[in-house]
Design a protein around this motif. Structure first.
Motif, PDB file in Angstrom:
ATOM      1  N   UNK A 133      63.858  39.421  31.490  1.00 25.73           N
ATOM      2  CA  UNK A 133      63.048  40.481  30.871  1.00 25.73           C
ATOM      3  C   UNK A 133      62.496  41.411  31.943  1.00 25.73           C
ATOM      4  N   UNK A 134      62.763  42.661  31.754  1.00 23.61           N
ATOM      5  CA  UNK A 134      62.368  43.738  32.640  1.00 23.61           C
ATOM      6  C   UNK A 134      60.854  43.737  32.908  1.00 23.61           C
ATOM      7  N   UNK A 135      60.073  43.620  31.828  1.00 20.83           N
ATOM      8  CA  UNK A 135      58.618  43.679  31.964  1.00 20.83           C
ATOM      9  C   UNK A 135      58.054  42.515  32.767  1.00 20.83           C
ATOM     10  N   UNK A 136      58.689  41.359  32.679  1.00 20.98           N
ATOM     11  CA  UNK A 136      58.174  40.191  33.391  1.00 20.98           C
ATOM     12  C   UNK A 136      58.256  40.406  34.905  1.00 20.98           C
ATOM     13  N   UNK A 137      59.363  40.974  35.373  1.00 19.15           N
ATOM     14  CA  UNK A 137      59.470  41.182  36.819  1.00 19.15           C
ATOM     15  C   UNK A 137      58.465  42.240  37.286  1.00 19.15           C
ATOM     16  N   UNK A 138      58.198  43.214  36.432  1.00 25.62           N
ATOM     17  CA  UNK A 138      57.189  44.223  36.777  1.00 25.62           C
ATOM     18  C   UNK A 138      55.809  43.575  36.819  1.00 25.62           C
ATOM     19  N   UNK A 139      55.523  42.751  35.803  1.00 24.05           N
ATOM     20  CA  UNK A 139      54.226  42.067  35.748  1.00 24.05           C
ATOM     21  C   UNK A 139      54.040  41.180  36.971  1.00 24.05           C
ATOM     22  N   UNK A 140      55.129  40.511  37.383  1.00 25.09           N
ATOM     23  CA  UNK A 140      55.018  39.625  38.534  1.00 25.09           C
ATOM     24  C   UNK A 140      54.733  40.403  39.817  1.00 25.09           C
ATOM     25  N   UNK A 141      55.321  41.586  39.943  1.00 24.68           N
ATOM     26  CA  UNK A 141      55.027  42.346  41.156  1.00 24.68           C
ATOM     27  C   UNK A 141      53.609  42.911  41.120  1.00 24.68           C
ATOM     28  N   UNK A 142      53.106  43.222  39.920  1.00 24.96           N
ATOM     29  CA  UNK A 142      51.712  43.668  39.803  1.00 24.96           C
ATOM     30  C   UNK A 142      50.775  42.541  40.245  1.00 24.96           C
ATOM     31  N   UNK A 143      51.053  41.331  39.740  1.00 30.43           N
ATOM     32  CA  UNK A 143      50.227  40.172  40.095  1.00 30.43           C
ATOM     33  C   UNK A 143      50.295  39.898  41.603  1.00 30.43           C
ATOM     34  N   UNK A 144      51.499  39.994  42.158  1.00 31.17           N
ATOM     35  CA  UNK A 144      51.678  39.798  43.602  1.00 31.17           C
ATOM     36  C   UNK A 144      50.816  40.755  44.405  1.00 31.17           C
ATOM     37  N   UNK A 145      50.888  42.024  44.030  1.00 31.95           N
ATOM     38  CA  UNK A 145      50.141  43.056  44.753  1.00 31.95           C
ATOM     39  C   UNK A 145      48.642  42.820  44.659  1.00 31.95           C
ATOM     40  N   UNK A 146      48.175  42.528  43.450  1.00 36.61           N
ATOM     41  CA  UNK A 146      46.747  42.315  43.236  1.00 36.61           C
ATOM     42  C   UNK A 146      46.271  41.077  43.991  1.00 36.61           C
ATOM     43  N   UNK A 147      47.126  40.074  44.024  1.00 40.37           N
ATOM     44  CA  UNK A 147      46.763  38.828  44.697  1.00 40.37           C
ATOM     45  C   UNK A 147      46.649  39.032  46.213  1.00 40.37           C
ATOM     46  N   UNK A 148      47.596  39.770  46.763  1.00 41.02           N
ATOM     47  CA  UNK A 148      47.558  40.078  48.199  1.00 41.02           C
ATOM     48  C   UNK A 148      46.288  40.820  48.561  1.00 41.02           C
ATOM     49  N   UNK A 149      45.972  41.794  47.724  1.00 42.43           N
ATOM     50  CA  UNK A 149      44.775  42.615  47.955  1.00 42.43           C
ATOM     51  C   UNK A 149      43.519  41.741  47.866  1.00 42.43           C
ATOM     52  N   UNK A 150      43.502  40.838  46.880  1.00 40.52           N
ATOM     53  CA  UNK A 150      42.348  39.959  46.688  1.00 40.52           C
ATOM     54  C   UNK A 150      42.165  39.041  47.894  1.00 40.52           C
ATOM     55  N   UNK A 151      43.284  38.537  48.428  1.00 41.40           N
ATOM     56  CA  UNK A 151      43.208  37.646  49.586  1.00 41.40           C
ATOM     57  C   UNK A 151      42.717  38.396  50.817  1.00 41.40           C
ATOM     58  N   UNK A 152      43.235  39.605  50.975  1.00 45.67           N
ATOM     59  CA  UNK A 152      42.849  40.397  52.143  1.00 45.67           C
ATOM     60  C   UNK A 152      41.362  40.730  52.116  1.00 45.67           C
ATOM     61  N   UNK A 153      40.856  41.047  50.914  1.00 44.18           N
ATOM     62  CA  UNK A 153      39.452  41.454  50.817  1.00 44.18           C
ATOM     63  C   UNK A 153      38.528  40.295  50.482  1.00 44.18           C
ATOM     64  N   UNK A 154      39.116  39.084  50.337  1.00 40.85           N
ATOM     65  CA  UNK A 154      38.339  37.886  50.007  1.00 40.85           C
ATOM     66  C   UNK A 154      37.487  38.085  48.746  1.00 40.85           C
ATOM     67  N   UNK A 155      38.158  38.572  47.707  1.00 39.86           N
ATOM     68  CA  UNK A 155      37.479  38.801  46.431  1.00 39.86           C
ATOM     69  C   UNK A 155      38.294  38.166  45.297  1.00 39.86           C
ATOM     70  N   UNK A 156      37.689  38.114  44.123  1.00 38.48           N
ATOM     71  CA  UNK A 156      38.414  37.662  42.946  1.00 38.48           C
ATOM     72  C   UNK A 156      38.604  38.829  41.993  1.00 38.48           C
ATOM     73  N   UNK A 157      39.791  38.932  41.456  1.00 39.41           N
ATOM     74  CA  UNK A 157      40.125  40.056  40.585  1.00 39.41           C
ATOM     75  C   UNK A 157      39.809  39.695  39.131  1.00 39.41           C
ATOM     76  N   UNK A 158      39.047  40.580  38.487  1.00 43.04           N
ATOM     77  CA  UNK A 158      38.733  40.375  37.075  1.00 43.04           C
ATOM     78  C   UNK A 158      39.676  41.146  36.181  1.00 43.04           C
ATOM     79  N   UNK A 159      40.118  42.286  36.680  1.00 44.46           N
ATOM     80  CA  UNK A 159      41.028  43.115  35.886  1.00 44.46           C
ATOM     81  C   UNK A 159      41.826  44.051  36.786  1.00 44.46           C
ATOM     82  N   UNK A 160      43.036  44.343  36.348  1.00 45.64           N
ATOM     83  CA  UNK A 160      43.885  45.294  37.051  1.00 45.64           C
ATOM     84  C   UNK A 160      44.074  46.495  36.138  1.00 45.64           C
TER      85      UNK A 160
END
Ligand SMILES: [Zn+2]
Length: 114
Positions: A1-28
């Motif tokens: 499914x096309x959308x799943x791979x897009x969703x996974x890259x969104x999650x990846x990006x948000x997760x990287x950003x969260x780790x770098x800034x040492x924060x927890x993401x509530x919403x994207x």
């Protein structure tokens, strides 16, 4: 499914950003153009699936729809299209192949969890 791979890259990006800034993401926050080829409902569902088992589990995906905006060469102004079937100026009917907005698929903001 096309959308799943897009969703996974969104999650990846948000997760990287969260780790770098040492924060927890509530919403994207995401801007999604009508011409992006992504089905919003499928993306929202896929996002939940993609978040499972990651630090983003339980976070929300907030999608802002971006309408199709074209440039009318006759009126010389940007026009919002009512339908993606007709690439014509809603005012004067001229064909408007020049798309300004509507292909967006961008993360615009990360909301932090309090
Ligand atoms: Zn026009």
């Amino acid at each position: 499914m096309h959308e799943l791979s897009i969703a996974m890259s969104i999650v990846d990006m948000a997760q990287e950003e969260a780790e770098r800034r040492k924060v927890h993401i509530g919403a994207v926050h995401l801007e999604l153009g009508a011409l992006s080829g992504v089905v919003k409902e499928a993306l929202l569902f896929s996002y939940k699936v993609a978040c499972d088992g990651t630090p983003l589990e339980g976070s929300r995906l907030v999608v802002k729809d971006v309408p199709i905006e074209v440039y009318c060469p006759v009126c010389k102004v940007p026009r919002i299209l009512a339908s993606m079937q007709w690439f014509c100026c809603p005012d004067c009917g001229t064909q408007t192949p020049e798309v300004i907005h509507g292909k967006e698929l961008v993360i615009t903001a990360l909301e932090l969890k309090q």
